[in-house]
Design a protein around this motif. Structure first.
Motif, mmCIF file in Angstrom:
data_model
loop_
_atom_site.group_PDB
_atom_site.id
_atom_site.type_symbol
_atom_site.label_atom_id
_atom_site.label_comp_id
_atom_site.label_asym_id
_atom_site.label_seq_id
_atom_site.Cartn_x
_atom_site.Cartn_y
_atom_site.Cartn_z
ATOM 1 N N TYR A 179 0.822 -1.211 0.000
ATOM 2 C CA TYR A 179 0.000 0.000 0.000
ATOM 3 C C TYR A 179 0.858 1.263 0.000
ATOM 4 O O TYR A 179 0.341 2.371 0.169
ATOM 5 C CB TYR A 179 -0.878 0.046 1.261
ATOM 6 N N THR A 180 2.152 1.125 -0.172
ATOM 7 C CA THR A 180 3.075 2.197 0.166
ATOM 8 C C THR A 180 2.872 3.462 -0.651
ATOM 9 O O THR A 180 2.919 4.570 -0.103
ATOM 10 C CB THR A 180 4.523 1.700 0.036
ATOM 11 N N LEU A 181 2.667 3.349 -1.941
ATOM 12 C CA LEU A 181 2.578 4.550 -2.773
ATOM 13 C C LEU A 181 1.347 5.375 -2.400
ATOM 14 O O LEU A 181 1.430 6.605 -2.246
ATOM 15 C CB LEU A 181 2.551 4.176 -4.251
ATOM 16 N N SER A 182 0.202 4.734 -2.235
ATOM 17 C CA SER A 182 -0.998 5.451 -1.819
ATOM 18 C C SER A 182 -0.800 6.074 -0.440
ATOM 19 O O SER A 182 -1.206 7.224 -0.190
ATOM 20 C CB SER A 182 -2.203 4.510 -1.797
ATOM 21 N N ASN A 183 -0.179 5.334 0.468
ATOM 22 C CA ASN A 183 0.079 5.859 1.802
ATOM 23 C C ASN A 183 0.981 7.088 1.742
ATOM 24 O O ASN A 183 0.776 8.062 2.477
ATOM 25 C CB ASN A 183 0.731 4.794 2.680
ATOM 26 N N ALA A 184 1.985 7.041 0.886
ATOM 27 C CA ALA A 184 2.908 8.174 0.763
ATOM 28 C C ALA A 184 2.188 9.410 0.240
ATOM 29 O O ALA A 184 2.422 10.530 0.723
ATOM 30 C CB ALA A 184 4.071 7.807 -0.146
ATOM 31 N N ARG A 185 1.330 9.208 -0.738
ATOM 32 C CA ARG A 185 0.573 10.345 -1.278
ATOM 33 C C ARG A 185 -0.290 10.989 -0.185
ATOM 34 O O ARG A 185 -0.371 12.215 -0.086
ATOM 35 C CB ARG A 185 -0.302 9.884 -2.446
#
Length: 248
Positions: A179-185
């Motif tokens: 889920y990292t990219l969505s979490n980073a955004r």
């Protein structure tokens, strides 16, 4: 005859399944491994066979089907021992041993402390192998995120994350989803001026663009960039979790 001696390191292998799940194979001795949160059986059995590994244990962090869906088929093929959360034992297929906060789970010489981190689900647990600096946390802590509060409260999650962030910062975290990219955004909307977060976002964006996984990560990274770990209190965490639930 004595069983196989533990290897010098707990080696963790990634098995991507479904849309964004990660199942983990923890090689604890030559030719032996435990499986963490098997969503499905087929790819896990195939990877273990490819690596020449016999599956001796399944470690379940919580009851959700995308974490226990492979339990019974893997057990039927291997005769492994299934270990899962005591507070959710009735919902863990094939469970042999129910564990709770303060219990210990041994894989040869590698020993995990069981941590109760109920929030995402009411009985959620994590497995911390202190000697190996490895944490299997299921859906409690993600890179720059935390699990949805399906059965717990913001106060529960705040306490759970406080337990995890107190572990050594070099601990490598093996969560169960990419889920990292969505979490980073989302994290950037909370802390747009966080330079460490901006740099991590760029790195994650590049990695995902190349088709690379972003898990594991370290607790040290979360201290600097995770808006849920960095929340000052449960109320702030709850506000951030509600905002993330509606973030697109």
């Amino acid at each position: 005859m004595p069983g196989p001696a533990a290897s010098t390191a707990l080696e963790v292998l990634r098995v991507p399944v479904l849309a964004d799940n990660y199942v983990w194979l923890a090689r604890w001795a030559p030719g032996r491994c435990a499986v963490v949160d098997p969503a499905v059986a087929g790819p896990v059995l195939e990877r273990a066979a490819d690596e020449g590994l016999r599956i001796t244990h399944i470690l379940n962090t919580h009851w959700h089907p995308d974490h226990v869906g492979g339990n019974l088929e893997i057990k039927a093929h291997t005769g492994c021992t299934i270990i899962g959360p005591a507070r959710e034992a009735a919902r863990i297929p094939g469970i042999d041993r129910a564990v709770d906060d303060g219990d210990r789970v041994a894989l040869g010489d590698h020993v995990a402390d069981v941590l109760f981190v109920g929030a995402h689900t009411a009985g959620h647990i994590a497995f911390h192998f202190a000697g190996a600096r490895v944490l299997f946390c299921g859906d409690t802590l993600f890179a720059m995120g935390c699990g949805r509060l399906f059965e717990g409260t913001a106060e529960d999650m705040f306490r759970a994350l406080a337990q995890l962030k107190a572990l050594p910062p070099e601990t490598r975290v093996y969560c169960a989803h990419e889920y990292t990219l969505s979490n980073a955004r989302f994290a950037l909307t909370v802390e747009p001026g966080n330079a460490a977060l901006a740099a991590r976002f760029e790195a994650v964006q590049g990695a995902r663009g190349r088709g690379e996984a972003t898990v594991p990560f370290t607790l040290a990274e979360e201290h600097l960039t995770n808006p849920f770990v960095r929340a000052r209190d449960a109320a702030e965490l709850g506000e951030r979790r509600r905002a993330k639930d509606h973030f697109r």
